[in-house]
Design an enzyme around this catalytic site. Structure first.
Site, short mmCIF file in Angstrom:
data_model
loop_
_atom_site.label_atom_id
_atom_site.label_comp_id
_atom_site.label_asym_id
_atom_site.label_seq_id
_atom_site.Cartn_x
_atom_site.Cartn_y
_atom_site.Cartn_z
CG HIS A 2 -2.11 -1.13 1.42
ND1 HIS A 2 -1.84 -2.08 2.36
CD2 HIS A 2 -3.17 -1.15 0.67
CE1 HIS A 2 -2.71 -2.95 2.19
NE2 HIS A 2 -3.72 -2.23 1.27
N GLY A 26 -3.17 -1.54 -7.48
CA GLY A 26 -1.84 -2.49 -7.47
C GLY A 26 -2.18 -3.57 -8.60
CE LYS A 86 -2.04 -9.87 -3.27
NZ LYS A 86 -3.21 -9.93 -2.76
CG ASP A 87 -5.92 -7.13 -5.30
OD1 ASP A 87 -6.35 -8.11 -4.97
OD2 ASP A 87 -5.21 -6.22 -5.01
CB SER A 90 -2.06 -10.15 1.05
OG SER A 90 -3.41 -9.96 1.40
P1 AMP Z 1 -6.67 -3.66 -0.50
O1 AMP Z 1 -6.20 -2.76 0.92
O2 AMP Z 1 -6.23 -4.80 -0.25
O3 AMP Z 1 -7.90 -3.52 -1.25
O4 AMP Z 1 -5.76 -2.89 -1.43
C1 AMP Z 1 -5.68 -1.78 -1.76
C2 AMP Z 1 -4.87 -1.49 -3.03
O5 AMP Z 1 -3.53 -1.83 -2.68
C3 AMP Z 1 -5.36 -2.12 -4.21
O6 AMP Z 1 -5.18 -1.16 -5.44
C4 AMP Z 1 -4.31 -3.30 -4.31
O7 AMP Z 1 -4.17 -3.91 -5.39
C5 AMP Z 1 -3.11 -2.68 -3.66
N1 AMP Z 1 -2.25 -3.67 -3.36
C6 AMP Z 1 -2.49 -4.58 -2.21
N2 AMP Z 1 -1.36 -5.48 -2.10
C7 AMP Z 1 -0.43 -5.13 -2.84
C8 AMP Z 1 1.02 -5.67 -3.19
N3 AMP Z 1 1.42 -6.75 -2.52
N4 AMP Z 1 1.57 -4.84 -4.25
C9 AMP Z 1 0.95 -3.92 -4.87
N5 AMP Z 1 -0.15 -3.22 -4.37
C10 AMP Z 1 -0.99 -3.96 -3.43
#
Ligand code: AMP
Length: 282
Positions: A37, A147, A149-150, A185
């Site tokens: 993040h 990211g 990642k998703d 994650s």
């Molecule tokens: P989340 O809080 O998991 O919903 O993720 C919020 C944002 O952070 C989303 O755009 C995800 O794709 C990104 N994100 C989560 N984990 C990673 C990672 N390991 N590398 C890059 N971006 C990430």
């Protein structure tokens, strides 16, 4: 750093920033932040002079049997991490203001949701597209950083922004990994030491497929078989899917002609983990 909880207050702040001619970059998150993040936040800082980060665990993107209730939360920890990154605004709305009684409007990006995680997580991407549309309308950013990642989420948001003429640019950011290759994650916190070790097979499968691809393998079936073999080399890794798909349409390929995405979802114990990597680029 300002913390804004009210939707009206965030919209007023966004309007004021735009009137002043400031550029706003936005990073939507569900909190429980990690280095992945923060890398997005740093990218946002390069793009614009104001960085807005939202922290909102979006209930409508969780299925009835998913981990909404136990999703990790620690606002104070997140606040400190964002302060250290010189975030300008944290937007953390209350779900009752986001989805009040009588809420009835949803955004669906068709076709792209019919693959990968969309198959087992029915309605998940409607929840994601809906909340992103709402957040874009509230924070009014020029850029939003997502990211890779998703991967499917990113593809869906990019499609949605184009299809609905949403007036911002989506900026992808590469997956940030722990030492050993596990993609960062918030859900990694569910893993035991042993679980973490099993989860390393995900990255091992990525490395192996990149090798095979570089050596000329283009048959999706053989790539997927090899991915499954590597994943199964650790006991207790339950495969939900391995996929070799078109990077744009996410449709399964039989033969890779140019590039493809290798995407994978597994369960390690009760923890669902996803990862992906492009084959044939970079
Ligand atoms: P989340 O809080 O998991 O919903 O993720 C919020 C944002 O952070 C989303 O755009 C995800 O794709 C990104 N994100 C989560 N984990 C990673 C990672 N390991 N590398 C890059 N971006 C990430």
């Amino acid at each position: 750093m300002k913390i804004i909880e009210s939707i009206r207050e965030m919209q007023d702040a966004a309007d004021a920033l735009r009137r002043e001619g400031r550029r706003v970059a936005f990073v939507p998150t569900m909190g429980y932040l990690h280095e992945g993040h923060l890398a997005l936040v740093r990218r946002a800082r390069q793009l614009a002079d104001v960085v807005v980060v939202s922290i909102f665990v979006n209930p409508i993107q969780f299925g009835p049997k998913e981990d909404l209730a136990r999703y990790p939360r620690d606002f104070e920890r997140d606040r400190k991490m964002l302060e250290a990154e010189t975030t300008d605004i944290i937007f953390s709305p209350d779900y009752r203001e986001m989805y009040p009684e009588g809420y009835h409007t949803y955004v669906q990006v068709q076709a792209l949701e019919d693959h990968l995680c969309g198959l087992s997580r029915k309605g998940h991407f409607v929840g994601v597209a809906t909340v992103c549309t709402k957040l874009f309308n509230i924070a009014k950013p020029h850029y939003a950083v997502f990211g890779q990642k998703d991967y499917q989420q990113l593809a869906i948001i990019q499609r949605m922004v184009r299809d609905l003429n949403q007036d911002l640019e989506i900026v992808p950011y590469p997956t940030v990994r722990e030492e050993g290759g596990l993609a960062m994650s918030s859900r990694n916190t569910y893993l035991s030491g042993e679980g973490r070790d099993k989860a390393l097979s995900i990255y091992a499968s990525i490395v192996r497929l990149k090798e095979l691809f570089a050596a000329g393998e283009r048959a999706a079936r053989r790539l997927k078989d090899e991915a499954e073999r590597v994943l199964r080399s650790k006991d207790g890794v339950e495969i939900e899917y391995v996929s070799i798909s078109d990077p744009e349409t996410l449709e399964e390929l039989e033969t890779v002609t140019q590039s493809a995405v290798y995407a994978v979802a597994v369960r390690v114990g009760a923890t669902r983990l996803i990862d992906n990597s492009k084959l044939g680029e970079g």
